[in-house]
Design a protein around this motif. Structure first.
Motif: not given
Length: 427
Positions: A223-231, A331-343
């Motif tokens: 669910g967290v894109k910054d961690l998805a697939g990461k070692k 909200l901006e930080e929350f979206v960023k943590l999920s690996g998503e962009t605000m756009e």
């Protein structure tokens, strides 16, 4: 009440409302009752003087102004509904005549909900799924109950599956600790699949006091894109191992869960019944959602920008509160943590907002078409129910006296009844 309709444009109308003596009576009584509570009369405590006595001490202009205000607020939306129109925002009202106790006339101008062309709402061809409780589900509940009655004993040996372990760990990516990857004195049942694959199996075989690194890879669909697939590496300390001894699934276990159960069969039957009720509720809600989605699909429903933006604000506010509850500042930080962009987030949120607007407009239009409404007695009963729910919140109780809040409650009840109608004609 008499009304006269005038179309100014495709999206703007004017309604002239004439209120007669009988229409004004209730509004004037409410106005007197309200103002009487605020006036001081010699010989009485504030607000305790009888209304007819207090009236002598209330400026006539104040009483008339309050009465016409109440009369307008309680009649303006019904006036629009009479002509099968709904304003997008509260109408702009201009009082043209007012003879207290006799008659009143005002014009109400507003942007209205655009014309909605409903499809065949009585034949949406949506199938409701049937509840299906499996033995596996019942077994999961039994296992959870068994865990709550399990005996735990600290032991000195290598950890194995089904043991409960107490651990400290720090998760690092590229040598840096990542958010949400650190904990102390965390209790984990090995084999529960609480953590990502490899974490729990990596603890098996270690003994209390062992420090070790778990080199793992997050799933690609995490669910967290910054961690998805990461070692990553989890620096881990195994502090304690508890051997867990669960009770046997027998009649004694059932009686331990509750005296109302004499046998394990009784307990399993009760679990199955509750699961069926939960599943039935879930499927009923899904059926409603599917019906609304299909109704939108087969209908022509414009979604005004002003309503979409209103929903966007609600979504933003909800997400901001959710972020703050998790310790994230914005909200901006929350979206960023999920690996998503605000756009991208705004783009997806707008789709949700548009769907909500179309669903609301479809149900409002259907309520008008089928003349679905709720009585004053139904609204009063609902408000009484809400008062009981919020009896420990004086502010909430006070808000329920607000005519606008009452109107909102009534509108919501109409929408709920309309949705029930949609379910009925498609079942």
């Amino acid at each position: 009440m008499k009304t006269k309709f005038k179309k100014i444009s495709d999206t703007r109308v004017e309604i002239t409302v004439t209120l007669e003596k009988s229409d004004l009576k209730e509004a004037e009584e409410k106005a007197l009752a309200k103002l009487a509570k605020e006036v001081r009369v010699e010989g009485f405590r504030k607000g305790k003087a009888p209304a007819d006595v207090a009236k002598k001490f209330i400026p006539e202009n104040d009483l008339n102004a309050e009465a016409i205000d109440i009369a307008i607020r309680t009649s303006v939306i019904p006036a629009f509904r009479e002509h099968e129109k709904m304003p997008l925002v509260m109408p702009n009202v201009n009082v043209t005549k007012y003879v207290p106790g006799e008659m009143a006339e005002y014009t109400a101008t507003a942007e209205i909900i655009p014309e909605v062309k409903l499809g065949d709402y009585k034949n949406l061809k949506v199938k409701k799924e049937k509840a299906n409780v499996t033995e596996t589900q019942i077994k999961e509940i039994l296992d959870n109950l068994a865990n709550s009655f399990a005996e735990k004993k600290a032991i000195k040996r290598a950890a194995k599956l089904t043991d409960e372990v107490v651990i400290d760990f720090v998760g690092k990516k590229d040598g840096e600790a990542f958010k949400g990857g650190t904990a102390k004195d965390y209790k984990l049942v090995l084999g529960s699949k609480t953590f990502i694959p490899g974490f729990e199996d990596g603890i098996v075989g270690h003994e209390p006091g062992d420090k070790f690194d778990l080199k793992l890879t997050f799933p690609k669909d995490y669910g967290v894109k910054d961690l998805a697939g990461k070692k990553v590496v989890f620096e881990t300390l195994l502090k304690q191992i508890n051997e867990v001894k669960k009770p046997e699934f027998d009649d004694k276990f059932a009686q331990k869960v509750s005296p109302e159960f004499k046998t394990l069969k009784d307990l399993k039957a009760d679990i199955k019944k509750n699961l069926e009720m939960q599943d039935e509720h879930r499927l009923n809600e899904k059926f409603k959602d599917d019906l609304i989605a299909k109704l939108i699909e087969v209908s022509k429903i414009p979604a005004p920008d002003i309503l979409i933006e209103d929903q966007m604000k609600i979504i933003r506010d909800d997400m901001t509160r959710n972020a703050m509850s998790r310790g994230v500042a914005s909200l901006e930080e929350f979206v960023k943590l999920s690996g998503e962009t605000m756009e991208n987030w705004e783009k997806e949120a707008k789709k949700v907002a548009e769907t909500r607007v179309k669903a609301s407009m479809a149900l409002q239009n259907l309520s008008l078409k089928e003349k679905i409404t709720v009585s004053d007695d139904e609204v009063a009963a609902k408000i009484a129910e809400l008062k009981e729910v919020y009896k420990k919140s004086p502010e909430a109780i006070k808000s329920l006296k607000d005519p606008n809040v009452k109107m909102d409650i009534k509108n919501r009840m109409i929408i709920e009844k309309t949705l029930d109608y949609l379910v009925k004609v498609n079942s």
